[in-house]
Motif scaffolding. Structure first.
Motif, mmCIF file in Angstrom:
data_model
loop_
_atom_site.group_PDB
_atom_site.id
_atom_site.type_symbol
_atom_site.label_atom_id
_atom_site.label_comp_id
_atom_site.label_asym_id
_atom_site.label_seq_id
_atom_site.Cartn_x
_atom_site.Cartn_y
_atom_site.Cartn_z
ATOM 1 N N PHE A 3 0.817 -1.225 0.000
ATOM 2 C CA PHE A 3 0.000 0.000 0.000
ATOM 3 C C PHE A 3 0.850 1.276 0.000
ATOM 4 N N ASP A 4 2.163 1.114 0.027
ATOM 5 C CA ASP A 4 3.081 2.244 -0.007
ATOM 6 C C ASP A 4 3.416 2.550 -1.471
ATOM 7 N N GLY A 5 3.968 3.739 -1.709
ATOM 8 C CA GLY A 5 4.467 4.041 -3.047
ATOM 9 C C GLY A 5 5.678 3.166 -3.357
ATOM 10 N N ASN A 6 5.992 3.002 -4.631
ATOM 11 C CA ASN A 6 7.179 2.249 -5.034
ATOM 12 C C ASN A 6 7.860 3.035 -6.159
ATOM 13 N N PRO A 7 8.766 3.962 -5.774
ATOM 14 C CA PRO A 7 9.372 4.869 -6.764
ATOM 15 C C PRO A 7 10.031 4.131 -7.927
ATOM 16 N N GLU A 8 10.589 2.947 -7.644
ATOM 17 C CA GLU A 8 11.288 2.226 -8.717
ATOM 18 C C GLU A 8 10.301 1.772 -9.801
ATOM 19 N N ILE A 9 9.228 1.103 -9.358
ATOM 20 C CA ILE A 9 8.232 0.628 -10.333
ATOM 21 C C ILE A 9 7.545 1.815 -11.002
ATOM 22 N N GLU A 10 7.164 2.810 -10.195
ATOM 23 C CA GLU A 10 6.441 3.952 -10.770
ATOM 24 C C GLU A 10 7.320 4.714 -11.763
ATOM 25 N N GLY A 11 8.606 4.893 -11.374
ATOM 26 C CA GLY A 11 9.533 5.604 -12.256
ATOM 27 C C GLY A 11 9.717 4.864 -13.578
ATOM 28 N N ALA A 12 9.831 3.535 -13.492
ATOM 29 C CA ALA A 12 10.028 2.740 -14.712
ATOM 30 C C ALA A 12 8.808 2.841 -15.624
ATOM 31 N N LEU A 13 7.630 2.797 -15.024
ATOM 32 C CA LEU A 13 6.409 2.875 -15.836
ATOM 33 C C LEU A 13 6.283 4.255 -16.476
ATOM 34 N N GLU A 14 6.655 5.274 -15.703
ATOM 35 C CA GLU A 14 6.583 6.654 -16.198
ATOM 36 C C GLU A 14 7.529 6.819 -17.385
ATOM 37 N N ALA A 15 8.748 6.302 -17.204
ATOM 38 C CA ALA A 15 9.759 6.442 -18.262
ATOM 39 C C ALA A 15 9.305 5.755 -19.545
ATOM 40 N N LYS A 16 8.581 4.659 -19.395
ATOM 41 C CA LYS A 16 8.120 3.923 -20.581
ATOM 42 C C LYS A 16 6.790 4.446 -21.104
ATOM 43 N N GLY A 17 6.236 5.441 -20.412
ATOM 44 C CA GLY A 17 4.964 6.016 -20.849
ATOM 45 C C GLY A 17 3.779 5.094 -20.640
#
Ligand code: G1P
Length: 289
Positions: free
Chosen positions: A69-83
């Motif tokens: 239930f916490d944020g996950n900067p690694e997964i979120e960042g990767a998804l963001e970078a890939k659009g």
């Protein structure tokens, strides 16, 4: 005027003995129902009913619940970078606001009553919800929202119930009603896991409750009951001597995800319920049969 229900207790400490070995290293309530863990659905259900604070009663080895239930900067960042914005939105849907989750160790598996009692300091002096996540409820109006609506109507304590075949009653808490008139009925009694053939009805306690804080001193002194455990039902029976209890027969379908076949059934049902996956899921099931 009833006080608003803002907090929910989610007892998740159980060992998951009915879903071993998969629950050995994964908390059973993080097992998946299609593409989300069981807990994701019940937390979403509770948020839709206005619950703002989640108190998880955990045991050793359940840190993954906090992480989920916490944020996950690694997964979120990767998804963001890939659009991949659609997946990102799905991932972020489950991130709870800062300060809205608390975790309490139950420390010993003494029963549901003991688990709820562990939340006493965080609940304080206000009504609260108890949600048993194993019991996954699919409903047009989320089950907890139906429960809160019943509470706003009649106040006191609310226990969600549903009927099961007579042969199943010994596995659950069972309620006795003062006649049935519509979906909300005054309760006259309760019994935890009655011996076969002795249940006062076939209405089981389904896993959603709204309780008043006066339950805590009763839980504090509650002796062991069915199965040698401190039972929430037994303290509710005590509280019923001084406060009203109503049973709500909710509208929806319950899947017992603490059971292997119940979990399988939930997986199939939730896949079929997703428009973008329904056809493929149906084809896969047909293929297997
Ligand atoms: C608990 C409650 C019981 C309720 C059941 C629903 O039992 O004590 O009253 O009917 O959850 O799943 P448990 O399943 O922990 O034995």
């Amino acid at each position: 005027m009833t006080k608003r229900v803002r907090k929910a207790v989610l007892p998740v400490a159980g060992l998951g003995t009915r879903v071993l070995p998969v629950a050995r290293a994964t908390p059973k309530n993080l097992l998946n129902v299609f593409d989300r863990p069981i807990l994701s659905y019940v937390v979403e259900e509770a948020r839709a009913a206005g619950i703002e604070h989640f108190i998880f009663i955990t045991s050793r080895g359940q840190g993954a619940i906090e992480d989920y239930f916490d944020g996950n900067p690694e997964i979120e960042g990767a998804l963001e970078a890939k659009g991949k914005t659609d997946v990102l939105a799905e991932v972020r849907r489950d991130i709870l606001p800062p300060g809205s989750m608390s975790f309490i160790r139950q420390m010993a598996p003494l029963g549901l009553g003991h688990a709820v009692w562990c939340a006493r300091e965080l609940i304080g002096d206000e009504p609260f919800a108890v949600i048993l996540p194993d019991m996954l409820m699919a409903a047009k109006t989320p089950a907890m929202a139906q429960t809160v609506a019943a509470y706003e109507k009649v106040g006191g304590n609310i226990v969600v119930v549903e009927s099961v075949p007579d042969s199943e009653t010994h596995k659950y808490g069972i309620v006795a009603l003062d006649g049935q008139d519509g979906r909300i009925s005054k309760m006259t009694g309760m019994v935890e896991k009655p011996a076969q053939g002795t249940a006062p009805s076939n209405l089981i306690i389904s896993g959603r409750y709204i309780l008043q804080p006066e339950i805590f001193p009763l839980l504090e002194r509650q002796g062991k009951g069915a199965g040698g455990e401190i039972q929430l039902t037994d303290s509710m029976i005590e509280l019923m001597k001084s406060q009203d209890f109503h049973a709500l027969e909710y509208e929806g379908t319950t899947y017992d995800c603490g059971d292997k076949i119940g979990l399988l059934k939930a997986n199939i049902a939730f896949a079929l319920d997703r428009p973008e996956f329904a056809d493929a899921a149906r084809a896969a099931i047909k293929d297997l049969l």
